[in-house]
Design a protein around this motif. Structure first.
Motif, mmCIF file in Angstrom:
data_model
loop_
_atom_site.group_PDB
_atom_site.id
_atom_site.type_symbol
_atom_site.label_atom_id
_atom_site.label_comp_id
_atom_site.label_asym_id
_atom_site.label_seq_id
_atom_site.Cartn_x
_atom_site.Cartn_y
_atom_site.Cartn_z
ATOM 1 N N LEU A 91 -45.689 124.420 54.950
ATOM 2 C CA LEU A 91 -44.406 123.920 54.441
ATOM 3 C C LEU A 91 -43.955 124.676 53.199
ATOM 4 O O LEU A 91 -43.230 124.121 52.363
ATOM 5 C CB LEU A 91 -44.502 122.413 54.162
ATOM 6 C CG LEU A 91 -44.818 121.540 55.376
ATOM 7 C CD1 LEU A 91 -44.890 120.077 54.975
ATOM 8 C CD2 LEU A 91 -43.782 121.744 56.492
ATOM 9 N N ARG A 92 -44.338 125.911 53.097
ATOM 10 C CA ARG A 92 -43.910 126.719 51.952
ATOM 11 C C ARG A 92 -42.386 126.836 51.936
ATOM 12 O O ARG A 92 -41.755 127.048 52.969
ATOM 13 C CB ARG A 92 -44.544 128.111 52.030
ATOM 14 C CG ARG A 92 -44.299 128.987 50.815
ATOM 15 C CD ARG A 92 -45.080 130.284 50.926
ATOM 16 N NE ARG A 92 -46.515 130.036 50.916
ATOM 17 C CZ ARG A 92 -47.389 130.700 51.656
ATOM 18 N NH1 ARG A 92 -46.973 131.622 52.514
ATOM 19 N NH2 ARG A 92 -48.675 130.431 51.566
ATOM 20 N N GLY A 93 -41.810 126.670 50.766
ATOM 21 C CA GLY A 93 -40.359 126.739 50.640
ATOM 22 C C GLY A 93 -39.664 125.441 50.998
ATOM 23 O O GLY A 93 -38.431 125.419 51.147
ATOM 24 N N GLY A 94 -40.431 124.355 51.169
ATOM 25 C CA GLY A 94 -39.822 123.067 51.470
ATOM 26 C C GLY A 94 -39.307 122.922 52.882
ATOM 27 O O GLY A 94 -38.431 122.096 53.149
ATOM 28 N N ARG A 95 -39.880 123.693 53.805
ATOM 29 C CA ARG A 95 -39.480 123.623 55.204
ATOM 30 C C ARG A 95 -40.577 124.262 56.048
ATOM 31 O O ARG A 95 -41.470 124.932 55.520
ATOM 32 C CB ARG A 95 -38.154 124.349 55.446
ATOM 33 C CG ARG A 95 -38.189 125.834 55.108
ATOM 34 C CD ARG A 95 -36.887 126.554 55.465
ATOM 35 N NE ARG A 95 -36.670 126.555 56.901
ATOM 36 C CZ ARG A 95 -35.660 125.947 57.494
ATOM 37 N NH1 ARG A 95 -34.764 125.274 56.783
ATOM 38 N NH2 ARG A 95 -35.523 126.001 58.800
ATOM 39 N N PHE A 96 -40.502 124.065 57.357
ATOM 40 C CA PHE A 96 -41.385 124.787 58.267
ATOM 41 C C PHE A 96 -40.572 125.869 58.939
ATOM 42 O O PHE A 96 -39.671 125.589 59.730
ATOM 43 C CB PHE A 96 -41.997 123.865 59.321
ATOM 44 C CG PHE A 96 -42.882 124.602 60.296
ATOM 45 C CD1 PHE A 96 -44.067 125.176 59.872
ATOM 46 C CD2 PHE A 96 -42.520 124.737 61.623
ATOM 47 C CE1 PHE A 96 -44.886 125.868 60.757
ATOM 48 C CE2 PHE A 96 -43.322 125.427 62.530
ATOM 49 C CZ PHE A 96 -44.515 125.989 62.088
ATOM 50 N N LEU A 98 -40.942 128.675 61.485
ATOM 51 C CA LEU A 98 -41.908 129.027 62.526
ATOM 52 C C LEU A 98 -42.312 130.490 62.470
ATOM 53 O O LEU A 98 -43.503 130.824 62.483
ATOM 54 C CB LEU A 98 -41.320 128.674 63.900
ATOM 55 C CG LEU A 98 -42.261 128.721 65.107
ATOM 56 C CD1 LEU A 98 -41.774 127.760 66.182
ATOM 57 C CD2 LEU A 98 -42.354 130.120 65.699
ATOM 58 N N ASP A 99 -41.352 131.390 62.414
ATOM 59 C CA ASP A 99 -41.679 132.816 62.428
ATOM 60 C C ASP A 99 -42.422 133.234 61.163
ATOM 61 O O ASP A 99 -43.373 134.027 61.225
ATOM 62 C CB ASP A 99 -40.410 133.652 62.592
ATOM 63 C CG ASP A 99 -39.784 133.489 63.970
ATOM 64 O OD1 ASP A 99 -40.552 133.327 64.947
ATOM 65 O OD2 ASP A 99 -38.548 133.515 64.074
ATOM 66 N N THR A 100 -41.999 132.694 60.022
ATOM 67 C CA THR A 100 -42.666 133.028 58.768
ATOM 68 C C THR A 100 -44.110 132.547 58.778
ATOM 69 O O THR A 100 -45.032 133.277 58.381
ATOM 70 C CB THR A 100 -41.920 132.402 57.576
ATOM 71 O OG1 THR A 100 -40.603 132.950 57.523
ATOM 72 C CG2 THR A 100 -42.637 132.701 56.265
ATOM 73 N N TRP A 101 -44.336 131.309 59.256
ATOM 74 C CA TRP A 101 -45.699 130.796 59.255
ATOM 75 C C TRP A 101 -46.564 131.494 60.293
ATOM 76 O O TRP A 101 -47.753 131.740 60.063
ATOM 77 C CB TRP A 101 -45.731 129.285 59.469
ATOM 78 C CG TRP A 101 -47.150 128.794 59.602
ATOM 79 C CD1 TRP A 101 -47.716 128.174 60.668
ATOM 80 C CD2 TRP A 101 -48.204 128.911 58.629
ATOM 81 N NE1 TRP A 101 -49.033 127.893 60.444
ATOM 82 C CE2 TRP A 101 -49.366 128.336 59.187
ATOM 83 C CE3 TRP A 101 -48.278 129.450 57.348
ATOM 84 C CZ2 TRP A 101 -50.589 128.275 58.513
ATOM 85 C CZ3 TRP A 101 -49.496 129.398 56.665
ATOM 86 C CH2 TRP A 101 -50.620 128.818 57.242
ATOM 87 N N LEU A 102 -46.004 131.864 61.433
ATOM 88 C CA LEU A 102 -46.783 132.626 62.410
ATOM 89 C C LEU A 102 -47.294 133.929 61.798
ATOM 90 O O LEU A 102 -48.450 134.310 61.995
ATOM 91 C CB LEU A 102 -45.950 132.927 63.655
ATOM 92 C CG LEU A 102 -45.951 131.880 64.769
ATOM 93 C CD1 LEU A 102 -44.976 132.299 65.861
ATOM 94 C CD2 LEU A 102 -47.349 131.691 65.355
ATOM 95 N N ALA A 103 -46.430 134.606 61.062
ATOM 96 C CA ALA A 103 -46.847 135.850 60.406
ATOM 97 C C ALA A 103 -47.900 135.563 59.341
ATOM 98 O O ALA A 103 -48.897 136.300 59.220
ATOM 99 C CB ALA A 103 -45.637 136.552 59.791
#
Length: 217
Positions: A91-96, A98-103
């Motif tokens: 939840l970095r940045g106050g949201r999920f 998907l593409d950012t967390w996959l990376a």
């Protein structure tokens, strides 16, 4: 193949390429009891251990690790152990996103060997998807798409779900995204697993239906 989760070492060879495991529990005590070997074996074998957890349970998680016999300050100091709250992970940045967390997740898997550790063992508390923040509805697509990432590495990833908090439909979808499952304290191959290509198509069809229904007069 079936074995008790308490005795397994969760080795990379346990299920061949099936190293994405969902684990269903009714309490944190049950979760801690069953998954203790996953963590302690990893530390003993020289693996990196990475957890992302509910920030409200941060202290509890560290106590559990210490009670399991891990020298938490030393392990965290060397980087062998990382325990991240959701706001520093999914939840970095106050949201999920998907593409950012996959990376970011793939970078986590790469971080162990690049730092000299044999492998990386990931334990994720999935209740982040119940937080009222943008993007959390992408949970099942994330769990599906991560099946393209994990087979590229030799790591074991366990996603834990609290059955007292998730509804039946989410639990069933989560089950379908993992090749292996821990339920009732048993680790086994998952007969309900759906390959990611097939499930992603189903997810997109669901979205199309909901969008059409929302646009109807």
């Amino acid at each position: 193949m079936e074995t008790t989760a308490q005795s397994t070492q969760f080795s990379a060879s346990t299920f061949g390429q099936h190293r994405h495991i969902c684990a269903f529990f009714n309490s944190f005590d049950e979760q801690h009891r069953v998954l203790r070997p996953f963590v302690t074996d990893g530390i003993d074998l020289g693996d990196k251990v990475y957890h992302y957890v509910d920030p409200e349970r941060w202290d509890e998680q560290l106590r559990w690790l210490a009670e399991a016999g891990i020298n938490v300050p030393d392990a965290m100091g060397t980087g062998q152990l990382e325990v991240r709250p959701w706001e520093d992970s999914t939840l970095r940045g106050g949201r999920f996103d998907l593409d950012t967390w996959l990376a970011s997740f793939e970078q986590v898997l790469q971080s162990g060997p690049s730092a000299g550790y044999a492998k990386t063992r990931v334990l994720g508390h999935m209740e982040w998807a119940l937080v009222d923040l943008p993007g959390v509805d992408d949970l099942i697509e994330y769990e599906t798409r991560v099946n393209y990432v994990i087979p590229k590495y030799e790591d074991v990833v366990i996603c834990t779900y609290d059955l007292t908090k998730f509804g039946a439909s989410v639990v069933m979808d989560a089950l379908r995204t993992h090749p292996a499952v821990i339920i009732g304290g048993l680790l086994q191959e998952n007969p309900f697993f759906v390959p990611p290509d097939q499930l992603l198509l189903e997810i997109r069809n669901r979205r199309s239906v909901r969008k059409s229904a929302g646009a109807a007069p």
